[in-house]
Design an enzyme around this catalytic site. Structure first.
Site, PDB file in Angstrom:
ATOM      1  N   CYS A  16       0.687  -1.043  -0.173  1.00  0.00           N
ATOM      2  CA  CYS A  16       0.338  -0.409   0.303  1.00  0.00           C
ATOM      3  C   CYS A  16       0.692   0.851   0.121  1.00  0.00           C
ATOM      4  CB  CYS A  16      -1.189   0.013   1.231  1.00  0.00           C
ATOM      5  SG  CYS A  16       0.059   0.240   3.059  1.00  0.00           S
ATOM      6  N   CYS A  19       3.465   1.691   2.602  1.00  0.00           N
ATOM      7  CA  CYS A  19       4.373   0.721   2.229  1.00  0.00           C
ATOM      8  C   CYS A  19       5.307   1.597   1.597  1.00  0.00           C
ATOM      9  CB  CYS A  19       4.412  -0.874   1.783  1.00  0.00           C
ATOM     10  SG  CYS A  19       3.172  -1.964   2.377  1.00  0.00           S
ATOM     11  N   ASP A 427      11.721  30.102 -30.442  1.00  0.00           N
ATOM     12  CA  ASP A 427      13.708  30.344 -31.066  1.00  0.00           C
ATOM     13  C   ASP A 427      13.211  30.134 -32.769  1.00  0.00           C
ATOM     14  OD1 ASP A 427      15.912  30.569 -31.685  1.00  0.00           O
ATOM     15  OD2 ASP A 427      15.804  28.718 -31.993  1.00  0.00           O
ATOM     16  N   ASP A 626      16.280  25.311 -29.299  1.00  0.00           N
ATOM     17  CA  ASP A 626      17.283  23.581 -29.760  1.00  0.00           C
ATOM     18  C   ASP A 626      18.675  23.976 -29.746  1.00  0.00           C
ATOM     19  OD1 ASP A 626      17.718  25.221 -31.830  1.00  0.00           O
ATOM     20  OD2 ASP A 626      17.653  22.954 -33.414  1.00  0.00           O
ATOM     21  N   ASP A 630      20.913  28.726 -26.557  1.00  0.00           N
ATOM     22  CA  ASP A 630      19.024  28.521 -26.270  1.00  0.00           C
ATOM     23  C   ASP A 630      18.821  27.760 -25.047  1.00  0.00           C
ATOM     24  OD1 ASP A 630      17.590  30.038 -28.022  1.00  0.00           O
ATOM     25  OD2 ASP A 630      17.509  27.632 -29.117  1.00  0.00           O
TER      26      ASP A 630
END
Length: 737
Positions: A16, A19, A427, A626, A630
């Site tokens: 549970c 636990c 970008d 990318d 950036d």
């Protein structure tokens, strides 16, 4: 950080949410452990630790002492070991559930309909005892084990409630005169422990099935990698386990087979289906020297490859690890639930004792049975599982659904915050555009003979300018060849020039053309003016003062970008364009995509300041990029997104990675986030409401009003139903559009 390792390992024997909290606390307190989180829904521990101070073996020893276990083998082996143990556990649970119900049905019939038959009490006692010892003994073993360590979990509640009901019934069976002498009719409740255990087992069985379904995405990713490969040894093929391969090994791959590890094609050629990783439906042609990825499918040709990445080092393994860590992470709201789970079971035990005492004080000995049943019902109906499963099952379903759609979400924090975004900063190069300049038009003033083509080709090969690659690609099938010029010079900010047969040939921008006093004819000037109006970069090519040709180069807008920008607007997200390009280029791109807010000529610091300004105005900002330039802005944003084919540093910083360079995937990520957060709120609402209403109802709060006293068997069924409902509600996400 140096000397830090992060691993996700299966946790065994958890029953549970309490636990999970116990395992988490146990590992987190160990010296050398930086952070530890346990996902009860996935049965995994995500731990960040210092290998110089502690090992996974040390953690396993301590966790075993706490009554649980870790599967700490190598990633794939650990996952397989965990899966095998879970399968065995599920089969055992299925047998116990079936056996418990086979005995519980006649027990219920005796207790409710045929209780007046001769020796009915003894028959019920035997059936209840058989259920408890044969099929429910794990509740008592685990409950006692945790009690001896000062812990409490769901097993504690089940063991306490059923033991109390059974012992009370046993006393009434053999010593009924204790009550009859006081004018009270003794009752037995053997059906209660038997049916409670049957219902709890059934609930756990349904819960395990649902949890298995919730983690189907990660199992699907693991299934992409084959188990064996055809290793080449002394020119012969030998079937070898993937785990035994090493970097540098030669492997044969036949048509239709999955590529076993990351590598490089060294002999042969083929086309490879990479759609399961890249999302691109068209097979990719592979020639010697090309890279290959584990899990992708060889199409038509046989080839030999050399392994470069095996085990943890493959791209597929990294994706699996990222999804595992994301599914094992915790949303901020889950930490509140964890604090509640840690005190939940002790609080319920106190409530049950208080319930019994209130009944006894209010009604005296005649209400002893009522008080006992109410206390038992309160113990049974209260279960931390629904609370513990509410958030992780929804997160697993959401992160898994995103992974299936080629969206890697780094953690639960990112998933929860995606739905709050109201502004997105994009970008330009490589995000909105394809990121690779292309020659889209040319105008030749002289006849494009082989000599002029060779000169242009050689000049661009020797140039380091970003636009040079576009011209080289454009000339690939022209038949041009490389030669060694008499002199070569690169002029910063202008272009390159070469000495060829005592004449100076040059390639460059308008400044280079002007330095040679080039006369541009009217027809050529019109072409160039049109290109410049469209925002294209123009490259001039000449010999001495004679213009030979002009080339128009641009970075095309991705086909998916217009639809992606429109989707952002429909979702109520304001779109900004932020680029280092010129004002004219940025303005043309923004106008083409309908972006109203843009800033050109932005340095990395400018981008960072731009996002800070938006945040100061109260915006929740997502940044998509990318490149290395950036990374600073990505780190500043509330949610950062990297395009999957960008720089590694951008993907390291980003919270979300789009595996394919398709910006429309981010719109899907936002929708998945909104759906997931809505399900989390629904799950938590029902889990809290269930306990807030169920426990008082079981305690008998309505008995003075309408005589309603909840039967412990009904309480057991309700408890099982609550956990199953929460998990099933999370699974709805898999079928949402």
């Amino acid at each position: 950080m140096k000397n830090i390792d992060k691993r996700t390992v299966p946790v065994l024997e958890m029953g549970c949410a309490a636990c999970a909290a116990c395992v988490e606390d146990t590992v987190r307190k160990l010296p050398g452990v930086e952070e530890a989180t346990v996902n009860f829904a996935a049965n995994t521990l995500c731990v960040t630790f210092r290998p110089s101070d502690i090992s996974l073996k040390d953690m396993q020893t301590v966790v075993r002492a706490a009554g649980y276990d870790l599967a700490i083998e190598d990633t794939n082996e650990a996952a397989e070991a965990g899966e095998e143990m879970n399968r065995k556990s599920y089969k055992r649970l299925l047998r116990n559930t079936a056996g418990a119900w086979i005995l519980a049905i006649p027990l219920a019939a005796l207790g409710m309909v045929f209780m007046h038959l001769p020796h009915a009490n003894l028959a019920m006692m035997a059936l209840a005892l058989a259920i408890m010892l044969l099929y429910g003994r794990s509740f008592y073993i685990n409950g006692l084990r945790h009690a001896l360590r000062g812990n409490a979990n769901m097993d504690t509640l089940v063991a306490l409630s059923t033991s109390i009901a059974f012992l009370f019934s046993l006393f009434n069976t053999f010593y009924p005169q204790f009550w009859t002498s006081r004018g009270i009719e003794p009752h037995v409740y053997y059906e209660a422990p038997g049916i409670i255990i049957a219902f709890v087992l059934l609930g756990k069985l349904l819960e395990e099935r649902a949890k298995h379904s919730a983690s189907s995405a990660i199992k699907g990713l693991m299934g992409l990698q084959p188990k064996t490969a055809q290793k080449v040894i002394d020119g012969k093929e030998e079937e070898t386990l993937i785990s035994a391969l090493k970097a540098g090994d030669l492997i044969n791959v036949h048509p239709g087979e999955k590529i076993p590890v990351d590598g490089r094609l060294v002999k042969g050629a083929s086309s490879v289906d990479e759609s399961m990783l890249s999302g691109e439906p068209v097979a990719v042609e592979k020639m010697p020297g090309d890279n290959l990825l584990a899990g992708t499918i060889n199409q038509k040709g046989a080839f030999t490859m050399q392994a470069t990445g095996v085990g943890h080092a493959t791209v597929l393994a990294q994706i699996i690890r990222m999804v595992q860590e994301a599914q094992g992470s915790k949303a901020p709201v889950q930490r509140i639930v964890d604090r509640i789970s840690r005190i939940f079971v002790p609080a319920v035990v106190i409530i049950a004792v208080a319930t019994f005492l209130v009944w006894l004080v209010a009604g005296g000995a005649s209400f002893f049975s009522h008080g006992l049943l109410a206390a038992v019902s309160a113990l049974v109906i209260a279960c931390p599982c629904a609370l513990g499963l509410a958030t992780p099952t929804a997160l697993m379903a959401g992160i898994g659904k995103a992974a299936e759609r080629h969206i890697l979400i780094k953690d639960a924090y990112a998933l929860e915050n995606l739905c709050k975004i109201d502004t997105i900063v994009l970008d330009k190069t490589g995000t909105l555009t394809e990121g690779a300049p292309q020659v889209i038009d040319s105008y030749w003033l002289s006849e494009s003979n082989v000599r002029y083509l060779d000169i242009l080709y050689t000049a661009e090969l020797k140039s380091g300018h970003p636009l040079a690659s576009a011209i080289i690609d454009w000339m690939e099938d022209s038949g041009a060849s490389l030669f060694e010029p008499e002199r070569f010079e690169s002029i910063a900010g202008q272009g390159v020039c070469m000495e060829v047969e005592n004449k100076t040939c040059w390639v460059g921008n308008k400044k280079m053309s002007a330095s040679f006093h080039t006369v541009i004819p009217g027809k050529a000037a019109k072409h160039i003016a049109r290109w410049e109006e469209a925002g294209y970069s123009v490259v001039y090519y000449g010999e001495e003062s004679v213009l030979l040709a002009a080339l128009a180069i641009t970075d095309r807008i991705r086909k998916t970008s217009p639809a992606a920008v429109n989707n952002f607007k429909k979702q109520g997200i304001q779109v900004h364009l932020l680029t280092g390009d010129t004002q004219r280029s940025a303005g043309i791109t923004a106008a083409a995509l309908g972006i109203e807010h843009f800033k050109a000529g932005a340095s990395p610091n400018d981008k960072d300041e731009y996002i800070k300004a938006l945040q100061r105005s109260g915006k929740k900002v997502a940044m998509v990029g990318d490149g290395i330039n950036d990374s600073q802005a990505l780190a500043r944003a509330d949610v950062s997104i990297a395009m999957g084919k960008g720089a590694d540093i951008a993907m390291d910083v980003a919270m979300v990675t789009l595996i394919t360079p398709d910006l429309s995937l981010f719109s899907k990520a936002v929708r998945i986030s909104r759906q997931t957060v809505r399900l989390i709120r629904q799950n938590l609402f029902w889990a809290f409401i269930f306990n807030l209403t169920g426990i008082p109802l079981a305690a008998g709060v309505l008995y003075p009003v309408c005589g309603l006293l909840l039967n412990p068997m009904i309480a057991g069924a309700a408890m099982a139903f609550s956990s199953v409902t929460v998990v099933t509600n999370s699974l709805r996400l898999k079928f949402m559009k």
